[in-house]
Design a protein around this motif. Structure first.
Motif, PDB file in Angstrom:
ATOM      1  N   UNK A   1      11.933   8.902  -1.660  1.00  0.00           N
ATOM      2  CA  UNK A   1      11.827   8.572  -0.364  1.00  0.00           C
ATOM      3  C   UNK A   1      12.660   7.263  -1.026  1.00  0.00           C
ATOM      4  N   UNK A   2      13.076   6.381  -0.082  1.00  0.00           N
ATOM      5  CA  UNK A   2      14.043   5.102  -1.095  1.00  0.00           C
ATOM      6  C   UNK A   2      13.122   4.062  -1.237  1.00  0.00           C
ATOM      7  N   UNK A   3      13.121   3.204  -1.852  1.00  0.00           N
ATOM      8  CA  UNK A   3      11.908   2.435  -2.348  1.00  0.00           C
ATOM      9  C   UNK A   3      13.265   1.482  -2.207  1.00  0.00           C
ATOM     10  N   UNK A   4      12.441   0.030  -0.942  1.00  0.00           N
ATOM     11  CA  UNK A   4      13.311  -0.807  -1.694  1.00  0.00           C
ATOM     12  C   UNK A   4      12.093  -1.701  -1.911  1.00  0.00           C
ATOM     13  N   UNK A   5      10.741  -1.795  -2.209  1.00  0.00           N
ATOM     14  CA  UNK A   5      10.697  -2.787  -2.753  1.00  0.00           C
ATOM     15  C   UNK A   5       8.808  -1.913  -3.319  1.00  0.00           C
ATOM     16  N   UNK A   6       8.751  -2.794  -5.049  1.00  0.00           N
ATOM     17  CA  UNK A   6       9.524  -2.892  -5.913  1.00  0.00           C
ATOM     18  C   UNK A   6      10.557  -2.449  -6.450  1.00  0.00           C
ATOM     19  N   UNK A   7      11.389  -3.451  -6.654  1.00  0.00           N
ATOM     20  CA  UNK A   7      12.908  -2.703  -7.175  1.00  0.00           C
ATOM     21  C   UNK A   7      12.412  -2.098  -8.922  1.00  0.00           C
ATOM     22  N   UNK A   8      12.135  -2.191  -9.260  1.00  0.00           N
ATOM     23  CA  UNK A   8      11.299  -1.429 -10.733  1.00  0.00           C
ATOM     24  C   UNK A   8       9.911  -1.313 -10.481  1.00  0.00           C
ATOM     25  N   UNK A   9       9.465  -0.065 -10.295  1.00  0.00           N
ATOM     26  CA  UNK A   9       8.434  -0.300  -9.605  1.00  0.00           C
ATOM     27  C   UNK A   9       7.328  -0.100 -11.375  1.00  0.00           C
ATOM     28  N   UNK A  10       6.246  -0.630 -11.397  1.00  0.00           N
ATOM     29  CA  UNK A  10       5.571  -0.679 -12.797  1.00  0.00           C
ATOM     30  C   UNK A  10       4.315   0.371 -12.498  1.00  0.00           C
TER      31      UNK A  10
ATOM     32  N   UNK B   1      12.338   4.099   5.979  1.00  0.00           N
ATOM     33  CA  UNK B   1      12.211   4.479   7.250  1.00  0.00           C
ATOM     34  C   UNK B   1      13.691   5.067   7.923  1.00  0.00           C
ATOM     35  N   UNK B   2      14.478   3.865   8.313  1.00  0.00           N
ATOM     36  CA  UNK B   2      15.843   3.654   8.753  1.00  0.00           C
ATOM     37  C   UNK B   2      16.613   2.773   8.323  1.00  0.00           C
TER      38      UNK B   2
ATOM     39  N   UNK C   1       2.463  11.137   1.256  1.00  0.00           N
ATOM     40  CA  UNK C   1       3.883  10.898   1.893  1.00  0.00           C
ATOM     41  C   UNK C   1       3.839  12.365   2.906  1.00  0.00           C
ATOM     42  N   UNK C   2       2.995  13.025   2.615  1.00  0.00           N
ATOM     43  CA  UNK C   2       3.081  13.743   3.605  1.00  0.00           C
ATOM     44  C   UNK C   2       1.813  13.613   4.704  1.00  0.00           C
ATOM     45  N   UNK C   3       1.389  12.791   4.718  1.00  0.00           N
ATOM     46  CA  UNK C   3      -0.005  12.021   5.740  1.00  0.00           C
ATOM     47  C   UNK C   3       0.647  11.256   6.562  1.00  0.00           C
ATOM     48  N   UNK C   4       1.973  10.339   6.151  1.00  0.00           N
ATOM     49  CA  UNK C   4       2.341   9.149   6.783  1.00  0.00           C
ATOM     50  C   UNK C   4       3.383  10.460   7.215  1.00  0.00           C
ATOM     51  N   UNK C   5       4.324  11.054   7.325  1.00  0.00           N
ATOM     52  CA  UNK C   5       5.399  11.675   8.039  1.00  0.00           C
ATOM     53  C   UNK C   5       4.303  12.297   8.909  1.00  0.00           C
ATOM     54  N   UNK C   6       3.399  13.129   9.075  1.00  0.00           N
ATOM     55  CA  UNK C   6       2.834  13.406  10.067  1.00  0.00           C
ATOM     56  C   UNK C   6       1.890  12.379  10.959  1.00  0.00           C
ATOM     57  N   UNK C   7       1.374  11.468  10.697  1.00  0.00           N
ATOM     58  CA  UNK C   7       1.289  10.762  11.870  1.00  0.00           C
ATOM     59  C   UNK C   7       1.861   9.981  11.981  1.00  0.00           C
ATOM     60  N   UNK C   8       3.738   9.449  11.160  1.00  0.00           N
ATOM     61  CA  UNK C   8       4.505   8.898  12.068  1.00  0.00           C
ATOM     62  C   UNK C   8       5.636   9.351  12.477  1.00  0.00           C
TER      63      UNK C   8
ATOM     64  N   UNK D   1       8.036  11.320  11.368  1.00  0.00           N
ATOM     65  CA  UNK D   1       9.194  11.335  11.105  1.00  0.00           C
ATOM     66  C   UNK D   1       9.049  11.865   9.780  1.00  0.00           C
ATOM     67  N   UNK D   2      10.294  11.775   9.284  1.00  0.00           N
ATOM     68  CA  UNK D   2      10.777  12.918   7.435  1.00  0.00           C
ATOM     69  C   UNK D   2      11.352  11.194   7.464  1.00  0.00           C
ATOM     70  N   UNK D   3      11.542  10.862   5.945  1.00  0.00           N
ATOM     71  CA  UNK D   3      11.549   9.822   5.515  1.00  0.00           C
ATOM     72  C   UNK D   3      12.655  10.363   4.824  1.00  0.00           C
ATOM     73  N   UNK D   4      13.771   9.435   4.864  1.00  0.00           N
ATOM     74  CA  UNK D   4      15.181   9.082   5.105  1.00  0.00           C
ATOM     75  C   UNK D   4      14.698   9.579   2.891  1.00  0.00           C
ATOM     76  N   UNK D   5      15.506  10.899   2.594  1.00  0.00           N
ATOM     77  CA  UNK D   5      15.381  10.999   0.341  1.00  0.00           C
ATOM     78  C   UNK D   5      16.287  10.864  -0.235  1.00  0.00           C
TER      79      UNK D   5
END
Ligand code: ZN
Ligand code: ZN
Length: 371
Positions: free
Chosen positions: A207-216, A226-227, A277-284, A286-290
């Motif tokens: 997916x595209x992560x907006x935050x954190x910028x560089x996850x630790x 999502x869009x 990830x799969x659960x989120x897409x099923x529940x919402x 949607x397909x997350x943009x990747x």
């Protein structure tokens, strides 16, 4: 004289039957200092020669005239050694850095323990041999670093251990514990978190992560695109990573409301055997943009006021709710803009005004929320 010499300095022994050469250690403040004493055949102290270890030399630096004087004046070896110890005590007090030099056993112990763990695990060690950084790999091949600060003055006390983890690092320690045992405990902690990191790695790569910028490795939060100007913030529990995470939808109301309704209606579909990830897409539904399907720039739309994407650490997370506009702004920028306009009004911590783009009503909270 001999008996009190042995009693006072049990670690200093004559090397020959004439008792003109003594070798061993003098003990001051529970620390042993290596030295060798050469006496002339008549065993007159004033002609004695002292050979000192580098630590002892370092400690006696500046006190040499006093030591010489004591050699001249002392009646026998016992009283000289007593005088020497007094000088050393003064020296240790005036040079706290000397008293903190660990005994030689500390270093030999450390080296033998490192040999047991394997030198390839050692990433770095500081010049004082106190802070070690050890490498460790988890079951999925991710590299981690364990930092160990040894209590060189009190080796029986637990060392300070730290690592980039989403949970506190708790290690059990006894005075008999070894570095290898600490390293093994760390590997067990890594094992217990493998699933958590697997889940986040999947989200980060697909997916595209907006935050954190560089996850630790310690970050449990992800804000997933999502869009356009719509995202979901999820907080994954490191102890129960496959459970439904805390979710927060962000974006314009007309887009967020239907998603929120789906989230509430489909929550029962959450399958703990599947990935987040799969659960989120099923529940919402949607397909997350990747990264495979979209450019990230498509979702990092800059603020309509300052024309930048990041402002300090903040991203433009305030969106105009007019479906025809949907312009994003930084909270700080929109707040400053609205407060400068006479037509804006404030009620409690909310400022009401008009969107700088479409002039439809917008609101912004005054509290500087942490994303
Ligand atoms: Zn801005
Ligand atoms: Zn607008």
């Amino acid at each position: 004289m001999e008996s009190s010499l042995v009693k006072d300095n049990p670690l200093l022994l004559p090397l020959n039957s004439e008792k003109t050469i003594y070798d061993g250690f003098v003990t001051v403040q529970e620390r042993d200092f290596r030295m060798r004493i050469f006496l002339p055949p008549d065993r007159q102290l004033k002609w004695a020669k002292l050979h000192c270890s580098w630590q002892l030399k370092h400690l006696l630096h500046g006190y040499e005239p006093i030591v010489k004087q004591r050699l001249q004046q002392s009646a026998d070896l016992v009283s000289f050694l007593l005088e020497l110890k007094t000088v050393l005590e003064v020296g240790l007090k005036s040079r706290p850095e000397c008293s903190s030099i660990p005994p030689p056993q500390y270093y030999s112990q450390l080296i033998s323990e490192m040999e047991t763990i394997g030198w390839d695990k050692l990433l770095s060690i500081d010049t004082e041999f106190r802070t070690l950084r050890l490498k460790a790999q988890d079951f999925s091949g991710r590299q981690h670093i364990l930092t160990i600060k040894l209590q060189s003055k009190h080796p029986e006390e637990a060392p300070e251990c730290s690592a980039d983890l989403p949970v506190p690092l708790v290690v059990t320690w006894t005075p008999q514990s070894t570095l290898e045992q600490l390293h093994n405990q760390f590997l067990q902690v890594l094992e217990s978190l493998t699933e958590f990191w697997d889940i986040l790695d999947e989200i980060d790569s697909k997916t595209w992560i907006l935050e954190p910028e560089k996850p630790s490795r310690s970050d449990t939060m992800r804000r997933i695109t999502i869009g356009n100007n719509v995202s979901i913030k999820v907080e994954v529990d490191p102890r129960h990573p496959k459970m439904l995470p805390e979710c927060c939808l962000l974006g314009a109301e007309h887009v967020v409301t239907p998603l929120r309704n789906k989230l509430n209606a489909n929550m029962h579909l959450w399958n703990p055997d599947s990935s987040v990830l799969h659960n989120l897409q099923d529940v919402l539904e949607i397909e997350f943009p990747s990264p495979a399907t979209h450019e990230k720039s498509a979702f990092s739309v800059e603020c309509g006021i300052c024309y930048s994407y990041r402002l300090d650490a903040a991203i433009p997370d305030q969106v105009c709710n007019n479906p025809r506009c949907g312009q994003p702004f930084h909270q700080a920028c929109l707040l400053e803009w609205l407060r400068a306009l006479p037509s804006s009004r404030q009620s409690f911590s909310i400022v009401f005004g008009e969107c700088p783009y479409c002039s439809k009503p917008v609101t912004v909270k005054m509290s500087t929320h942490k994303s």
